[in-house]
Write a protein that holds these residues in place. Structure first.
Motif, mmCIF file in Angstrom:
data_model
loop_
_atom_site.group_PDB
_atom_site.id
_atom_site.type_symbol
_atom_site.label_atom_id
_atom_site.label_comp_id
_atom_site.label_asym_id
_atom_site.label_seq_id
_atom_site.Cartn_x
_atom_site.Cartn_y
_atom_site.Cartn_z
ATOM 1 N N ALA A 24 16.328 54.176 45.411
ATOM 2 C CA ALA A 24 16.514 54.552 43.854
ATOM 3 C C ALA A 24 17.656 55.820 43.836
ATOM 4 O O ALA A 24 18.241 56.206 42.942
ATOM 5 C CB ALA A 24 15.033 55.375 43.584
ATOM 6 N N ALA A 25 17.659 56.745 44.959
ATOM 7 C CA ALA A 25 18.501 57.951 44.973
ATOM 8 C C ALA A 25 20.020 57.421 44.903
ATOM 9 O O ALA A 25 20.960 58.279 44.481
ATOM 10 C CB ALA A 25 18.243 58.686 46.258
ATOM 11 N N GLU A 26 20.355 56.264 45.519
ATOM 12 C CA GLU A 26 21.705 56.087 45.427
ATOM 13 C C GLU A 26 22.010 55.148 44.543
ATOM 14 O O GLU A 26 23.417 54.844 44.239
ATOM 15 C CB GLU A 26 21.920 55.158 46.817
ATOM 16 C CG GLU A 26 21.944 56.016 48.097
ATOM 17 C CD GLU A 26 22.005 55.151 49.322
ATOM 18 O OE1 GLU A 26 22.594 54.089 49.451
ATOM 19 O OE2 GLU A 26 21.718 55.636 50.434
ATOM 20 N N ALA A 65 30.710 63.009 40.433
ATOM 21 C CA ALA A 65 29.724 63.976 40.373
ATOM 22 C C ALA A 65 28.346 63.171 40.813
ATOM 23 O O ALA A 65 27.633 63.928 41.403
ATOM 24 C CB ALA A 65 29.437 63.884 38.768
ATOM 25 N N ALA A 66 28.348 61.800 40.782
ATOM 26 C CA ALA A 66 27.238 61.061 41.274
ATOM 27 C C ALA A 66 27.245 61.230 42.845
ATOM 28 O O ALA A 66 26.353 61.684 43.621
ATOM 29 C CB ALA A 66 27.256 59.638 40.870
ATOM 30 N N ARG A 67 28.366 61.230 43.481
ATOM 31 C CA ARG A 67 28.382 61.417 44.948
ATOM 32 C C ARG A 67 28.246 63.012 45.239
ATOM 33 O O ARG A 67 27.503 63.007 46.304
ATOM 34 C CB ARG A 67 29.929 61.226 45.394
ATOM 35 C CG ARG A 67 30.218 60.872 46.789
ATOM 36 C CD ARG A 67 31.553 60.649 47.238
ATOM 37 N NE ARG A 67 31.670 59.278 47.002
ATOM 38 C CZ ARG A 67 32.797 58.585 47.113
ATOM 39 N NH1 ARG A 67 34.046 59.328 47.445
ATOM 40 N NH2 ARG A 67 32.804 57.283 46.965
ATOM 41 N N ARG A 68 28.668 63.841 44.451
ATOM 42 C CA ARG A 68 28.234 65.354 44.747
ATOM 43 C C ARG A 68 26.849 65.425 44.596
ATOM 44 O O ARG A 68 26.036 66.181 45.488
ATOM 45 C CB ARG A 68 29.175 66.340 43.775
ATOM 46 C CG ARG A 68 28.562 67.562 43.863
ATOM 47 C CD ARG A 68 28.783 68.453 42.479
ATOM 48 N NE ARG A 68 28.019 67.983 41.438
ATOM 49 C CZ ARG A 68 28.483 67.852 40.151
ATOM 50 N NH1 ARG A 68 29.489 68.155 39.897
ATOM 51 N NH2 ARG A 68 27.621 67.302 39.577
ATOM 52 N N ASP A 69 26.173 65.159 43.582
ATOM 53 C CA ASP A 69 24.669 65.074 43.368
ATOM 54 C C ASP A 69 23.815 64.496 44.617
ATOM 55 O O ASP A 69 22.954 64.971 44.968
ATOM 56 C CB ASP A 69 24.224 64.468 42.153
ATOM 57 C CG ASP A 69 24.874 65.154 40.783
ATOM 58 O OD1 ASP A 69 25.334 66.180 40.915
ATOM 59 O OD2 ASP A 69 24.930 64.568 39.812
ATOM 60 N N ARG A 73 21.539 66.499 47.024
ATOM 61 C CA ARG A 73 20.295 66.234 47.163
ATOM 62 C C ARG A 73 19.973 66.108 48.586
ATOM 63 O O ARG A 73 18.861 66.463 49.029
ATOM 64 C CB ARG A 73 19.909 65.063 46.472
ATOM 65 C CG ARG A 73 18.481 64.751 46.055
ATOM 66 C CD ARG A 73 18.098 63.838 45.078
ATOM 67 N NE ARG A 73 18.984 63.727 43.998
ATOM 68 C CZ ARG A 73 19.621 62.534 43.604
ATOM 69 N NH1 ARG A 73 19.626 61.436 44.242
ATOM 70 N NH2 ARG A 73 20.309 62.735 42.558
ATOM 71 N N GLY A 74 20.810 65.343 49.214
ATOM 72 C CA GLY A 74 20.474 65.125 50.796
ATOM 73 C C GLY A 74 20.590 66.485 51.624
ATOM 74 O O GLY A 74 19.879 66.472 52.716
ATOM 75 N N GLN A 79 19.258 71.918 42.537
ATOM 76 C CA GLN A 79 20.102 71.530 41.420
ATOM 77 C C GLN A 79 19.934 72.674 40.317
ATOM 78 O O GLN A 79 19.153 72.810 39.870
ATOM 79 C CB GLN A 79 19.712 70.138 40.826
ATOM 80 C CG GLN A 79 19.772 69.032 42.000
ATOM 81 C CD GLN A 79 21.568 68.832 42.245
ATOM 82 O OE1 GLN A 79 22.167 68.795 41.364
ATOM 83 N NE2 GLN A 79 21.658 68.644 43.592
ATOM 84 N N THR A 80 21.123 73.587 40.149
ATOM 85 C CA THR A 80 21.172 74.506 39.265
ATOM 86 C C THR A 80 21.908 74.323 38.045
ATOM 87 O O THR A 80 22.009 75.011 37.063
ATOM 88 C CB THR A 80 21.376 75.968 39.939
ATOM 89 O OG1 THR A 80 22.759 75.691 40.281
ATOM 90 C CG2 THR A 80 20.307 76.244 41.004
ATOM 91 N N GLY A 81 22.769 73.069 38.224
ATOM 92 C CA GLY A 81 23.649 72.807 37.096
ATOM 93 C C GLY A 81 25.082 73.442 37.311
ATOM 94 O O GLY A 81 25.990 73.105 36.570
ATOM 95 N N GLY A 82 25.082 74.036 38.258
ATOM 96 C CA GLY A 82 26.427 74.826 38.696
ATOM 97 C C GLY A 82 27.466 73.890 39.251
ATOM 98 O O GLY A 82 27.001 72.710 39.554
ATOM 99 N N ALA A 83 28.413 74.399 39.704
ATOM 100 C CA ALA A 83 29.547 73.691 40.573
ATOM 101 C C ALA A 83 28.869 73.279 41.988
ATOM 102 O O ALA A 83 28.261 74.282 42.457
ATOM 103 C CB ALA A 83 30.814 74.282 40.604
ATOM 104 N N ALA A 84 29.270 72.479 42.468
ATOM 105 C CA ALA A 84 28.805 72.063 43.882
ATOM 106 C C ALA A 84 29.430 72.810 44.991
ATOM 107 O O ALA A 84 30.652 73.440 44.878
ATOM 108 C CB ALA A 84 29.028 70.459 44.169
#
Length: 84
Positions: A24-26, A65-69, A73-74, A79-84
């Motif tokens: 589900a996370a991926e 963006a999905a890869r960054r998220d 997460r890993g 997650q604050t909504g800012g840049a990675a």
């Protein structure tokens, strides 16, 4: 000399909750990668239009963006909504 033994998967075994959570996370990353691939294949069919280029850029940004998220997460980064 070491020997590698492949274990046959048990057909009656259900995925564990942890495995389902990992899938589900991926899922967002997998969907974004499929969208990017679809846009790239569509561009191969002929003359690349501005719309095709936009579609590829949008899909690439979504995939990144999905890869960054997923990476954040890993790593346990909040997650604050800012840049990675």
């Amino acid at each position: 000399m070491s020997t590698i033994i492949a274990l046959a998967p048990d057909p009656d075994r259900e995925p564990t909750a942890a495995e389902l959570d990992a899938i589900a996370a991926e899922t967002p990353l997998i969907e974004a990668e499929v969208e990017l691939l679809d846009a790239q294949v569509r561009a191969l069919d002929g003359l690349v239009t501005e719309l095709d280029q936009q579609r590829i850029r949008r899909a690439r940004r979504k995939m990144l963006a999905a890869r960054r998220d997923l990476s954040n997460r890993g790593a346990g980064v909040a997650q604050t909504g800012g840049a990675a």
